[in-house]
Scaffold this active site. Structure first.
Site, mmCIF file in Angstrom:
data_model
loop_
_atom_site.group_PDB
_atom_site.id
_atom_site.type_symbol
_atom_site.label_atom_id
_atom_site.label_comp_id
_atom_site.label_asym_id
_atom_site.label_seq_id
_atom_site.Cartn_x
_atom_site.Cartn_y
_atom_site.Cartn_z
ATOM 1 N N ARG A 130 0.793 -1.221 0.000
ATOM 2 C CA ARG A 130 0.000 0.000 0.000
ATOM 3 C C ARG A 130 0.835 1.284 0.000
ATOM 4 O O ARG A 130 0.598 2.171 -0.812
ATOM 5 C CB ARG A 130 -0.926 0.011 1.227
ATOM 6 C CG ARG A 130 -1.994 1.064 1.166
ATOM 7 C CD ARG A 130 -2.893 1.018 2.383
ATOM 8 N NE ARG A 130 -3.571 -0.254 2.549
ATOM 9 C CZ ARG A 130 -4.397 -0.539 3.555
ATOM 10 N NH1 ARG A 130 -4.638 0.366 4.487
ATOM 11 N NH2 ARG A 130 -4.976 -1.721 3.632
ATOM 12 N N HIS B 112 -8.142 -3.922 -7.504
ATOM 13 C CA HIS B 112 -7.872 -3.185 -6.257
ATOM 14 C C HIS B 112 -9.090 -3.274 -5.333
ATOM 15 O O HIS B 112 -9.989 -2.445 -5.397
ATOM 16 C CB HIS B 112 -7.548 -1.720 -6.578
ATOM 17 C CG HIS B 112 -6.857 -0.989 -5.465
ATOM 18 N ND1 HIS B 112 -5.573 -1.276 -5.059
ATOM 19 C CD2 HIS B 112 -7.284 0.024 -4.654
ATOM 20 C CE1 HIS B 112 -5.228 -0.473 -4.069
ATOM 21 N NE2 HIS B 112 -6.251 0.324 -3.799
ATOM 22 N N TYR C 156 -18.847 12.800 -13.115
ATOM 23 C CA TYR C 156 -18.813 13.994 -13.968
ATOM 24 C C TYR C 156 -17.506 14.127 -14.762
ATOM 25 O O TYR C 156 -17.489 14.813 -15.774
ATOM 26 C CB TYR C 156 -18.997 15.254 -13.125
ATOM 27 C CG TYR C 156 -20.315 15.318 -12.409
ATOM 28 C CD1 TYR C 156 -21.520 15.330 -13.112
ATOM 29 C CD2 TYR C 156 -20.364 15.363 -11.024
ATOM 30 C CE1 TYR C 156 -22.739 15.380 -12.445
ATOM 31 C CE2 TYR C 156 -21.575 15.425 -10.340
ATOM 32 C CZ TYR C 156 -22.755 15.423 -11.064
ATOM 33 O OH TYR C 156 -23.950 15.481 -10.409
#
Length: 863
Positions: free
Chosen positions: A40, A86, A130
């Site tokens: 990570r 993921h 968006y």
């Protein structure tokens, strides 16, 4: 102790195993921490990516979301990456994508974003439904050759798909874009660098495996941030390069502008890395409200699509340089970053220096090139094997056709081909699948040419695999292509501190002319820009000034030296010559208040050039001798001026109604001469003036009779030096040289003797200099006209004469400054373009056609 009931066998038998809770927690936490470290928080040393970045780019590539395809919705990419590779929250994936598309976050953008991706003011990006994304070209270069078995693949979280362990990047992404992350018990903070510089450094490393860090720094100069700025001081950067841990201080960039109304304002146009502009704006306003910074009248943000522009209006009495230093001190306009190069090497965290990081990338690229070449060789050999079968079939075309026609099934035909012509199963199958059009004459020739080409390729690939030098050359060639495609200029400037700068390696040593105007504008110009003229010439333009301004001080020094500036109020300031802005001979220069913190009601009166303030023997055996307009003289050891301070120091306490006039450097064994406006001069030994501290007032050097009279200059001449003569210059351009022995030694504080005959024609005395025949003389008028002449052209005359005309001037003009140049220069420089026209018919009087001969000297007259 706790009970472990996880074991089914134990439960069946009714047994309980007791476990130490401390050991259980320790084991579980170590497993968790290693999962965070490896999976990570820390980047891989090879491609510079954390798993989430790698998965995002790989997922977009698998979607075909490349730079030449239409944008895809961010939500679609996030869902695909999260569902396939993921298994974490969508926010972690989207935040990663957003950062890779923000030009103020990443030095080299990896994702091309369309829509609202936030701002440097800290505005949040639009929701993922968006915005739209696709890969940048540079990101695709990191995915090149992924299909050629160049890197290992591993199963995804549910074992249904494969993902790459590392990307076969051609870009040294770890250092180009940097990385930061906090793991368990460790953190990483790697600065971004310039890609072109990294490629140059990698080339140097490939050419010389034993290269040192110092040699690498010549190529990879320092971090290079996406937001620009200035790296202030290099020592921390160098330490980071050498050890993997260091500290880099970054400043924003500020310009000063003057409005038409004459008000000063500061423009912040670049910020330190990761600094929020809106927060900085609020911080500056708060500092002003809390009166931590005074002198600011308004702060406003005028940024637009053309660039950043944070405007700070200054009050009239404010000094720009002081405000800038306060902004650096109290706000985030100056920020420090800790360099901590912790990366994963073969799955283990390590701290690595610059050389080790570059070496790791070169080793990785060598592995990628080797594996790619092996893959291409295997594929080429497969292709060659099939083409060889085609050639055999073409050589026995009729028999092959007959055998296939007489076979009842494809399997029988394949067996027949293998038996009859010695073909392999792969070759026989390929022949059976051969299209009939390949049997035409033209196609048969193409097959033969293709086979010859593929055999040449196989030979080349085997040569590469057998020669490490060839593989390294391929790496260099690919890096050069990367630099050509994606390299750019450095954005972040490097500003070396005086203590760590090796000035001789950076700035060429040359003599420069330093000019300071009456209104306080300063510049440096190469001494060669001023050509030598004959005595009596008209002169050349020495600097463009305002109508009310003129050149007041003119000084010659080396770019490597330190200048000591003494003001009329008795303050001393320091400035390196190379820090003085360079300008053309006709330029106005820069306001000195922008360079040193001189109050607006004070001005420069004297300048001393010191070669090295760190030379202990020199500073403890030399003195600064100061004199004032009212005839006060004072001597102080140079050592007291050897520790520069930003706000200057007090050099002499000046009485009310008096001003500091002159400052000279002496060796303690000089003779001092002071001259006054009415034409008198005094000569006395330096030893009669005892040395005092910086704050002392001083003692009387010469008697000044009335309020209209005043001291115009002072010289300090070594009494062992018999080559020097005394040069005096009057306001109307008359001057002469006189042997120093014509001035008898008197007691300090006397009236002195006549040094020039002052008449209405000559005007009062305005300058006294000590000169030799090897010197040049430079005279500047208030109109801006400058003339340079050889001292040898000015003949010696007695004390009581009025001298000869040195420069012709208009009736309304007067001499503003007179300076001595220590070495005579050749007449090699012509006037600047257009200057000859302005001064046509005036000049040297040689045969070059510049001008007619100079005016004939006037006859000396006795007083």
């Amino acid at each position: 102790m706790i009970e472990n009931t996880d074991n089914q066998d134990n439960q069946k038998e009714g047994r309980i195993v007791q476990v130490n809770i401390e050991e259980q927690m320790k084991t579980a936490y170590i497993d968790y921490s290693m999962s965070v470290i490896v999976g990570r928080a820390l980047p891989d040393a090879r491609d510079g990516f954390k798993p989430v970045h790698r998965r995002v780019l790989f997922g977009m590539n698998e979607l075909g979301n490349t730079h030449n395809k239409p944008y895809k919705k961010s939500a679609r990419v996030v869902g695909d990456v999260m569902g396939k590779y993921h298994p974490h929250g969508d926010a972690s994936v989207y935040d990663t994508m957003v950062r890779m598309a923000q030009p103020w976050s990443l030095r080299y953008l990896l994702i091309d974003g369309q829509g609202n991706f936030g701002s440097i003011d800290g505005d949040m990006p639009a929701a993922m439904r968006y915005t739209e994304v696709r890969l940048q070209k540079i990101a695709e270069a990191m995915l090149d050759d992924l299909d050629k078995e160049t890197v290992d693949f591993t199963l995804n979280f549910d074992d249904t798909l494969e993902e790459p362990v590392v990307l076969p990047t051609r870009i040294p992404n770890l250092l180009a874009n940097g990385a930061s992350g906090i793991a368990v018990g460790m953190a990483t903070n790697i600065m971004p660098h310039n890609l072109s510089e990294l490629v140059d450094g990698l080339h140097a490393m490939i050419d010389n495996k034993d290269i040192t860090i110092d040699e690498l720094i010549k190529h990879v100069k320092a971090p290079d941030f996406p937001t620009g700025g200035i790296i202030y001081g290099f020592e921390g950067v160098k330490q980071g390069f050498e050890t993997g841990r260091g500290r880099v201080v970054v400043r924003g960039k500020i310009n000063s502008e003057t409005t038409k109304a004459g008000k000063e304002k500061l423009i912040i146009y670049e910020l330190p890395y990761q600094i929020n502009k809106a927060v900085l704006h609020q911080k500056i306003a708060q500092l002003v409200n809390d009166k931590v910074i005074e002198g600011i009248s308004d702060v406003r943000d005028e940024s637009d699509r053309d660039g950043m522009r944070l405007v700070i209006d200054l009050k009239r009495e404010a000094i720009p340089n002081v405000i800038i230093n306060q902004l650096y001190k109290y706000s985030e306009l100056q920020t420090s970053y800790g360099i901590n190069n912790v990366v994963l090497v073969k799955g283990r965290p390590r701290v690595m220096n610059l050389k080790e990081l570059l070496a790791e990338f070169v080793e990785f690229r060598h592995e990628v090139v080797t594996r790619r070449t092996q893959y291409e060789l295997r594929e080429a050999e497969k292709k060659a094997h099939i083409l060889a079968g085609y050639l055999i079939a073409l050589d026995h075309l009729d028999e092959v056709i007959a055998l296939i026609r007489n076979s009842s099934t494809p399997e029988i035909a394949r067996e027949g081909l293998m038996t009859s012509f010695g073909l392999s199963e792969i070759q026989a199958k390929a022949i059976l699948e051969l299209r009939l059009q390949r049997l035409t004459g033209m196609e048969r020739d193409k097959i033969r040419e293709e086979y010859e080409d593929i055999m040449k390729l196989i030979g080349r690939l085997k040569e590469i695999l057998g020669d490490e030098g060839l593989r390294m050359q391929i790496i260099k060639d690919e890096l050069a292509e990367v630099k050509k495609k994606f390299g750019d200029e450095r954005r972040t400037e490097i500003q070396y501190l005086a203590a760590e700068m090796r000035i001789e390696d950076i700035i060429a040593e040359e003599d420069v002319v330093i000019t300071i105007s009456h209104l306080g504008y300063i510049k440096r110009t190469s001494a060669y820009d001023y050509r030598q003229q004959k005595r009596g010439g008209r002169g050349a333009i020495g600097g463009k000034t305002r109508d009310t301004d003129y050149i007041e001080h003119l000084f010659v020094a080396s770019t490597h030296h330190t200048m000591l500036f003494f003001t009329e109020k008795g303050r001393c300031y320091w400035l390196k010559v190379y820090e003085i802005p360079e300008g053309e001979k006709q330029s106005k220069g820069r306001a000195i208040q922008n360079l040193i913190t001189i109050p607006s009601d004070d001005k420069i009166r004297a300048i001393i050039d010191i070669k090295d303030l760190g030379d202990k023997d020199f500073i403890n055996n030399h003195y600064i001798v100061l004199c004032t307009r009212n005839g006060i003289i004072k001597k102080t050891l140079l050592e007291e001026f050897s520790r520069p301070r930003q706000n200057g120091v007090n050099a002499i306490t000046v009485n009310e109604g008096d001003q500091l006039l002159e400052a000279k450097l002496t060796n303690g064994n000089s003779e001092i001469m002071m001259a006054i406006r009415s034409g008198r001069a005094i000569r006395f030994p330096e030893k009669t003036v005892r040395d005092t501290g910086r704050g002392a007032i001083g003692v009387r050097g010469i008697e000044v009779d009335n309020e209209k009279d005043e001291v115009v200059g002072m010289i300090c001449v070594d009494k062992e030096d018999k080559t020097r003569t005394v040069l005096v210059v009057s306001e109307k351009g008359f001057g002469k040289r006189t042997d120093i022995e014509e001035y008898r030694i008197t007691n300090r504080g006397g009236k002195g003797v006549k040094t020039i005959s002052v008449t209405e024609k000559t005007g009062p005395l305005i300058a006294i200099l000590d000169v030799t025949e090897t010197n040049d003389l430079m005279i500047t008028c208030k109109s801006g006209i400058t003339i340079r002449m050889a001292i040898a052209d000015i003949r010696e005359a007695g004390r009581a004469t009025q001298g000869v005309r040195l420069i012709r001037m208009d009736d309304s003009d007067e001499i503003a400054a007179v300076a001595r140049l220590d070495e005579q220069e050749e007449e090699v420089e012509l006037l600047a373009e257009g200057e000859a026209t302005e001064n046509e018919g005036e000049g040297t009087g040689d045969d070059s056609g510049d001008a007619p001969a100079a005016e004939t000297p006037e006859t000396d007259t006795e007083a």
